[in-house]
Every structure is written in C-alpha cells, then in structure tokens.
Design a protein around this motif. Sequence first.
Motif, short mmCIF file in Angstrom:
data_model
loop_
_atom_site.label_atom_id
_atom_site.label_comp_id
_atom_site.label_asym_id
_atom_site.label_seq_id
_atom_site.Cartn_x
_atom_site.Cartn_y
_atom_site.Cartn_z
N VAL A 200 142.79 87.03 70.30
CA VAL A 200 142.52 86.03 69.26
C VAL A 200 143.45 84.82 69.42
O VAL A 200 143.02 83.67 69.33
CB VAL A 200 142.68 86.68 67.86
CG1 VAL A 200 142.72 85.62 66.79
CG2 VAL A 200 141.55 87.66 67.61
N TRP A 203 142.27 82.75 72.23
CA TRP A 203 141.07 82.02 71.85
C TRP A 203 141.44 80.76 71.05
O TRP A 203 140.92 79.67 71.31
CB TRP A 203 140.13 82.91 71.02
CG TRP A 203 138.79 82.29 70.76
CD1 TRP A 203 137.66 82.45 71.51
CD2 TRP A 203 138.46 81.37 69.70
NE1 TRP A 203 136.64 81.70 70.97
CE2 TRP A 203 137.10 81.03 69.87
CE3 TRP A 203 139.17 80.82 68.64
CZ2 TRP A 203 136.43 80.16 69.01
CZ3 TRP A 203 138.50 79.95 67.77
CH2 TRP A 203 137.15 79.62 67.97
N GLN A 286 141.95 85.93 59.27
CA GLN A 286 141.55 86.73 60.41
C GLN A 286 141.17 88.14 59.97
O GLN A 286 141.84 88.72 59.13
CB GLN A 286 142.74 86.80 61.39
CG GLN A 286 142.49 87.63 62.64
CD GLN A 286 141.44 87.02 63.54
OE1 GLN A 286 141.40 85.80 63.72
NE2 GLN A 286 140.59 87.86 64.12
N THR A 288 140.15 91.73 62.23
CA THR A 288 139.95 92.30 63.56
C THR A 288 139.56 93.76 63.42
O THR A 288 140.36 94.59 62.98
CB THR A 288 141.23 92.15 64.42
OG1 THR A 288 141.59 90.76 64.45
CG2 THR A 288 141.00 92.62 65.84
N LEU A 317 138.08 83.79 61.30
CA LEU A 317 137.56 84.46 62.49
C LEU A 317 137.42 85.95 62.21
O LEU A 317 138.35 86.57 61.69
CB LEU A 317 138.50 84.27 63.69
CG LEU A 317 138.74 82.86 64.21
CD1 LEU A 317 139.79 82.89 65.33
CD2 LEU A 317 137.45 82.24 64.74
N HIS A 318 136.26 86.51 62.56
CA HIS A 318 136.04 87.95 62.43
C HIS A 318 135.77 88.52 63.83
O HIS A 318 134.91 88.03 64.55
CB HIS A 318 134.82 88.24 61.55
CG HIS A 318 134.92 87.64 60.17
ND1 HIS A 318 135.79 88.13 59.21
CD2 HIS A 318 134.28 86.59 59.59
CE1 HIS A 318 135.67 87.40 58.11
NE2 HIS A 318 134.75 86.47 58.31
N VAL A 319 136.52 89.53 64.20
CA VAL A 319 136.36 90.17 65.51
C VAL A 319 135.73 91.56 65.32
O VAL A 319 136.22 92.36 64.53
CB VAL A 319 137.72 90.31 66.23
CG1 VAL A 319 137.58 91.17 67.47
CG2 VAL A 319 138.27 88.94 66.59
N HIS A 372 130.15 81.36 67.33
CA HIS A 372 130.08 82.69 67.94
C HIS A 372 130.73 82.62 69.31
O HIS A 372 130.56 81.65 70.03
CB HIS A 372 128.62 83.12 68.14
CG HIS A 372 127.88 83.36 66.86
ND1 HIS A 372 127.80 84.60 66.29
CD2 HIS A 372 127.21 82.51 66.04
CE1 HIS A 372 127.09 84.51 65.17
NE2 HIS A 372 126.73 83.26 65.00
N TRP A 401 135.05 91.96 72.60
CA TRP A 401 134.48 91.84 71.26
C TRP A 401 133.70 90.55 71.06
O TRP A 401 133.79 89.61 71.84
CB TRP A 401 135.59 91.91 70.21
CG TRP A 401 136.47 93.10 70.30
CD1 TRP A 401 136.23 94.34 69.79
CD2 TRP A 401 137.77 93.18 70.94
NE1 TRP A 401 137.28 95.18 70.07
CE2 TRP A 401 138.23 94.50 70.77
CE3 TRP A 401 138.57 92.28 71.64
CZ2 TRP A 401 139.47 94.93 71.26
CZ3 TRP A 401 139.79 92.70 72.13
CH2 TRP A 401 140.23 94.02 71.94
N HIS A 402 132.98 90.56 69.95
CA HIS A 402 132.26 89.39 69.50
C HIS A 402 133.08 88.73 68.38
O HIS A 402 133.65 89.44 67.54
CB HIS A 402 130.88 89.85 68.97
CG HIS A 402 130.12 88.78 68.25
ND1 HIS A 402 129.65 88.95 66.97
CD2 HIS A 402 129.75 87.53 68.62
CE1 HIS A 402 129.02 87.85 66.58
NE2 HIS A 402 129.06 86.98 67.57
N VAL A 403 133.16 87.43 68.41
CA VAL A 403 133.86 86.69 67.36
C VAL A 403 132.85 85.85 66.60
O VAL A 403 132.04 85.14 67.21
CB VAL A 403 134.92 85.72 67.94
CG1 VAL A 403 135.68 85.01 66.82
CG2 VAL A 403 135.88 86.46 68.83
#
Lengths: 418, 119
Positions: A200, A203, A286, A288, A317-319, A372, A401-403
């Motif tokens: 994260v 990113w 955040q 995660t 942001l969501h992971v 995304h 993972w997808h963010v």
Amino acid sequence: MPEDLARSDKQARPAYDGPPDYRLVGKHAMMPGTSHDEAERFNFLAQMNRHLASRVMPGVKAAFETRVEPAHVKAQGAFRNRHEVRKALLKDPAFQWWSALRRATMEQRQEAGRWVCLRQAGELNEKARKLTEGDPRLELKEGFAVPRYLTAVDHHLMPGSYHTERAPGDVTGPANYDLGIFATTGGALGRYNDGGGHAVVAWVKRNLPGFAPKRILDLGAGLGHNVLPIAQAFPEAEVVAVDAGAPMLRYGLARAKSLGIENVRFVQADAEDLSRFEDESFDWIQTTMFLHETSKKAMEQIFAETRRLLKPGGIVLHVEQPQYSDTMTYYEQAMRDWDAFYNNEPFWTTMHEIDLDDLMIKAGFGQEKILHDGVAAVVDTGLFPAPDTDEVEDYGRKAAWHVIGAQKKTMKKTGEAA
Amino acid sequence: MDAFDPLKHAGAKARGKRPWFLENQDTERLMTIVMALAQEVSVMRQRLDTVERVLEKKGTLTRADIEGFAPDKAEAAERGAWTQEFIARILRILQQEQDALQRGDEVSSEQAAKDFQEN
C-alpha cells in the motif's frame, strides 16, 4: 555409485522452490519463542499448504473438467453460477479430499500456534502489560459491544476470533495470529507479516507523489501488522489503528513499540460508528483484508463513515482479494468461495460479488472517480517468496490483491466540485 | 492457570459448525489423525537432521544446540525439499488418481487376462 550421490539429499534436483524456513520470521519483543519442534511444525504446515495448492488443487480442476462439468451439462445443462459449481464439486472425491486436507491443515495450524502461545501465556501477557500499562496510545472501551459479524463464527478457524480474552490482559489470541500467518501463506507476507502494508505504501508513493498525510486511520487493523509500514513511511503522521478486539490492540501497541514505532494509537471502536472522530479529520483511511470479515450492512455504514471522515483531497483505500466478475470462470469463483463456507469467512462470498463502485457511490462518493488497481506484497525477496512471480495460485491466499478507493474531491466554498 | 493450559485448550474447536467433506465421516476423522501424525513424523525427522548437522559441525551435542539451530539458506532448501518429498510420498494416492484421470479409460489387468485367454 558416486560417493556424492550416496545420500538422498545429494540427489541432483531442480533448485528448491518452496517456503523459506520459519526461523526467518521477525522476532520482535512480543513474538512468542518457539522451540525447535514448534518451528518445524510451522515448516511442515507451510509445506502442506503449498503442496495442496501446487499438487492437489490441479487435480480438482482436472476432475471438474473431465467429470463434474460434463455430468452436470448432460443432466441439467450448463452451470449458471458459482454456487451450482460448488455444490457439484462437493460430490466429487478430488474436491472432497482437497477440502478435507485443507480444512485439517488449517485446524492443525491453529493447534500448533495456540500450543506455543498458551504454554507461555503468563510471560506474554506480562510483557504486553509492561509495554502498554498507562500508555495513552491504547484506548480500550469498558463494556464494548463486539459486532455481530465477529461473534457468529470464529473467523478462519481461530478459536476466540479477534476479540476473546481468556483472562484479563490476555494476548495469546493475537500472538497466535502473528505466529501462524507464515504457515498459511508460506511466508508470502514477509518477515513481519506486513507485505500488504508495504504494498500500500509503495502504491501511494507511486501514484500520489508528494502526498504528505498528517492523520491516517486504519480500520480493522487487527494487531497492526499492515498499518506499521504506513506509520514508518510517514513518521510525521499521527496514525490511528481501530479494531474491535481488545487483545489485538493491546498486543498491537506492545508489538509496535518493541519495533520502535511510536506514532500509532490503538483504539477500540466499531468501524460502523466512528462518531468519536470529527468530520473531515483524516487524510488517509485504509482497510487491508478487513471488509470481507464484516457484513453487508456494516460495510455500507463503514463506507459512509470513511466518506464523512475524509478531508477534502484525502484518500480511502480498501485492499482485498480480487472481486468475482464475468471474466472469472464459475470454477475459479467456486474455488475462491471455499473460504466463505469452509474456513469461517461468511461474508467473503457476498463481499466478492457485490458491486463495490455502487456501494461507494451510495456512501457519498458520487462525485469522485472510483479507482481500481492491483498490488502485490512487498517483501524482502532475498529471503521470502516474491508474490508476483510465484506461479502457484492458492486461491484466496495469494499475496496479490485488488485495491478499490477514491480521493475525496476538494470543494469550493460554494459547494461545487473544484 | 487453567484458562491457559495448553494440553486442554490448544486443540480447541473454533465456533461454527464443522463441515465434513468425505463420503464417510469416520474416514475423515481418520484422515485428520493420520495428517497430524504425518506432521509429527516430519518434526521428528527434522530434529534428527538438526542433530546430524550439529554433530557434523561441532562433534558434540547439547539440547541447547538443537533449540538454537537455525539453518542457512542452503540447509533450509535441503530440509524444505525433504519435506516436499515426504508429503508427496504420504499423499501419493492422490497423485495416482490425477494420473488416472489424465489417462481416461484404462484396461484392468483382469480384463487383459481374459483377453489374453482368447487371443
């Protein structure tokens, strides 16, 4: 026979491809000590998980393609969704044995970790007490009501889940969680199980150069393993880690301090009601691998709270593991759904099919562009497996993972979007 | 303290009804016992490997040497590879079934025997 081939471990073999030794896992002051045999138990379990993913799971796919699907098509026509696939798989021995072994391995992992922590509970709890007593950075709430989504079943077969104290001041639950991540992921989350947090940070640094958050909120922080890299990357920031589990927070602060990280507060709160925090008071929020452990109603409320708490220009942001979509086969969806039904992750199935964009918009992010992206764990690849080059896919476990997220628009005084 | 007795609580059940997968629940009970045993055999073998390595290096051995042992990368790779072999041996029957699946219909030896009686 040549002398150097007399021993079986001297056979000429391809280079070793598998989990590293358990003893590479980072030893901070709160980490329970492991005996030789306890470490080897985790090594075996990491190898078992790897074997199931790399050698047994392909057999499930083969059985699906050669037996399960043709029989279903013949009797009832094509599969219409992942649930039909799963129910058909349940009748096939390849899926039955993979599942039985995966479940047993998960239970063995819990037993192995709990053994280590319970036998030294006195010492662990005392260490945590010394490190946290009187420290204002630990905020536990007397009479806190644990959310229903945590009490229904014990998540990922962890007896007592995140919130149970076996006695006042107990941290054996989080210590067990900390120890065992290695076995479940084969070391894919790195030395301090923080590969997600590092991902994260990478990113944000890449996509938001110059972003200098003053206040950061991490929801469902658990023992804080994913928030610590964020706190380290932004040492000037005030970081708040929120969780529902008192033991997690207690262990989390003790662990952070023992790693020399001082800018994180650990606060017990329900992520659905963060009224203790003022509107627009965080630059970065955040989560995660947290949303899948909540519920539909809770997630809607959590999204709304993130919208309320974000400063203009702030990011959320969501992971999570990748969402199910039309481009993912029903077979893969069914296999990924395993955790929802057989590993006590009840919201996993709904969360992965839900229209997250729609939920974000309903929560008030209608003005924002929903972003995304994909991230993979950032670990010391000299020692730990590199997730993006690993060809073994253990559905639901891979450290990639997808963010999904958004940057809150800055508003002009007139109330128009800038 | 009883709440922390590992013998009593390490193997506790997680809240939530347990799913059973195999056709026969007794078979699955037995499988989980066998896999727990496999784990312990693996642990024991690694302990022996540690003893060998310590003795090879030092010529003497204490239990503290065993507890303090940490394999270097090459040693860890050798031990990891052994574990992979071990698990592959234990779960061989699953590999065989995958092979069978790939081959499709095969003739049995009994069928072949009948065939060879005539031809």
